[in-house]
Write a protein that holds these residues in place. Structure first.
Motif, PDB file in Angstrom:
ATOM      1  N   ALA A   1       0.808  -1.223   0.000  1.00 54.82           N
ATOM      2  CA  ALA A   1       0.000   0.000   0.000  1.00 54.82           C
ATOM      3  C   ALA A   1       0.839   1.270   0.000  1.00 54.82           C
ATOM      4  N   GLY A   2       2.142   1.143   0.250  1.00 50.07           N
ATOM      5  CA  GLY A   2       3.014   2.314   0.222  1.00 50.07           C
ATOM      6  C   GLY A   2       2.864   3.190   1.446  1.00 50.07           C
ATOM      7  N   ILE A   3       3.093   4.488   1.253  1.00 48.97           N
ATOM      8  CA  ILE A   3       2.980   5.473   2.322  1.00 48.97           C
ATOM      9  C   ILE A   3       1.593   6.100   2.267  1.00 48.97           C
ATOM     10  N   GLN A   4       0.869   6.014   3.367  1.00 51.65           N
ATOM     11  CA  GLN A   4      -0.523   6.457   3.374  1.00 51.65           C
ATOM     12  C   GLN A   4      -0.667   7.939   3.715  1.00 51.65           C
ATOM     13  N   GLU A   5       0.018   8.761   2.972  1.00 56.21           N
ATOM     14  CA  GLU A   5      -0.164  10.213   3.038  1.00 56.21           C
ATOM     15  C   GLU A   5       0.510  10.837   1.829  1.00 56.21           C
ATOM     16  N   ALA A   6       0.215  12.086   1.570  1.00 56.47           N
ATOM     17  CA  ALA A   6       0.779  12.781   0.415  1.00 56.47           C
ATOM     18  C   ALA A   6       2.275  12.991   0.602  1.00 56.47           C
ATOM     19  N   TRP A   7       2.977  13.084  -0.532  1.00 56.83           N
ATOM     20  CA  TRP A   7       4.430  13.253  -0.484  1.00 56.83           C
ATOM     21  C   TRP A   7       4.813  14.494   0.303  1.00 56.83           C
ATOM     22  N   ALA A   8       4.140  15.616   0.100  1.00 53.32           N
ATOM     23  CA  ALA A   8       4.506  16.865   0.772  1.00 53.32           C
ATOM     24  C   ALA A   8       4.284  16.765   2.282  1.00 53.32           C
ATOM     25  N   ILE A   9       3.235  16.085   2.686  1.00 52.24           N
ATOM     26  CA  ILE A   9       2.990  15.909   4.123  1.00 52.24           C
ATOM     27  C   ILE A   9       4.075  15.006   4.731  1.00 52.24           C
TER      28      ILE A   9
END
Length: 358
Positions: A268-276
């Motif tokens: 599922a990867g990282i569960q937030e936006a790249w900038a956050i």
């Protein structure tokens, strides 16, 4: 695995920050690239480097003065990396690509390879900041320094808050003699494919290294009235100072109390936006210090750099207020230490805490 960032909260943080930054440059009529002050600063460090190197080769001083000049040269080399090479390799120094390439070549003055740096830093570190198994920049000394709670514990790490700083000082020597070669020939950097290098980069890697060894080892040996061991002491002292400066600035931006080292969810990867993700893994230090800004090339404002790497660091003071307000508006963390020494103390405490498990 191929890692993806999923904006599960549908945050508008980065688009809002970018709109505000774009509006700032439009309203002020400023270019996001270098201005007169930036060119002056670059000239200061480059001329200082050339002067120190020339004074060493002049053979007009005794061993102790030569040692001081070598240490000064190591510091100026680090400052060129921060203030000239780094911006240029991000394409932030000028709107003209040839200017960025030319100034990015100043990285060779440190014995480092710009091509390898752009892969490991621009692509991998800036995308996968502080993610174990992906961001190799946090693998400072694997097995020796523990910076993440998920890393294995070794008995000697209970002393890491003491010996870590000595290891940081070896960073530059490692860069010159091993790191670039190892990174260049690794099949992957993190999880990034690293097998398809242009032929010219093979030639450039070995030719530039040979040139550095000649100008900093062979030529001084030929022209200076120093014994080989005195020359070696000066060379090592130069790199120990350079490595310590480089290592500390990086550590104080990513390995302090409050920064996170997120582990991707399998499949599922990282569960937030790249900038956050950047806001949670990056910290500023001494943001109101003109001295820190001058010598660190804006890397004391690492948050702004990670969000806007193609903006010249001379503009970061203005961007700081924008990004900080936007983070507040979206209820996001904005990590900063008020001074260099408070950040250093925070890094020390984190090392001590993570070593305590040993």
């Amino acid at each position: 695995m191929q890692l993806k960032f999923n904006n599960t909260t549908r945050s508008q943080f980065f688009s809002t920050a970018r709109q505000r930054v774009d509006a700032y440059f439009k309203e002020t009529g400023l270019s996001p690239h270098a201005n007169g002050a930036m060119w002056t600063k670059a000239g200061f460090f480059l001329i200082g480097y050339a002067l120190l190197y020339g004074l060493i080769l002049s053979n007009q001083f005794g061993p102790w003065v030569m040692l001081g000049l070598a240490i000064g040269l190591g510091m100026f080399t680090a400052f060129i990396g921060f203030n000239v090479s780094h911006d240029a390799l991000h394409g932030a120094f000028s709107s003209r690509s040839w200017v960025n390439r030319l100034l990015g070549a100043t990285f060779y003055l440190a014995g480092a390879n710009p091509y390898v740096w752009k892969i490991t830093h621009n692509v991998v570190h800036h995308t996968y900041t502080n993610i174990p198994g992906h961001d190799e920049d946090i693998e400072i000394a694997p097995g020796l320094i523990r910076v993440d709670t998920d890393e294995p514990v070794r008995s000697w790490q209970r002393f890491q808050h003491w010996y870590a700083f000595g290891l940081y000082s070896l960073a530059s020597l490692s860069w010159v003699f091993s790191k670039d070669y190892l990174k260049f020939f690794k099949p992957k950097i993190g999880q990034q494919d690293n097998t398809n290098h242009p032929r010219r980069e093979y030639i450039t890697l070995f030719a530039s290294k040979a040139a550095y060894y000649f100008f900093f080892l062979a030529l001084p040996y030929l022209v200076l009235d120093l014994a080989w061991w005195q020359l070696l002491i000066g060379f090592v002292a130069m790199h120990l100072v350079e490595g310590l400066v480089l290592g500390l600035v990086f550590q104080l931006a990513h390995v302090v109390e409050g920064t996170s080292f997120p582990v991707p969810t399998e499949g599922a990867g990282i569960q937030e936006a790249w900038a956050i993700h950047q806001m949670r893994t990056t910290a500023n230090f001494a943001p109101r210090s003109a001295i820190a800004a001058f010598f660190c090339g804006g890397l004391n404002r690492q948050i702004e750099h990670h969000l806007f790497p193609k903006v010249c660091h001379i503009h970061y003071p203005a961007l700081t207020a924008i990004v900080k307000q936007t983070a507040h508006d979206f209820n996001l963390p904005y990590l900063e230490n008020p001074s260099f020494f408070s950040a250093l103390h925070s890094h020390y405490r984190l090392l001590k805490k993570l070593g305590r498990a040993a």
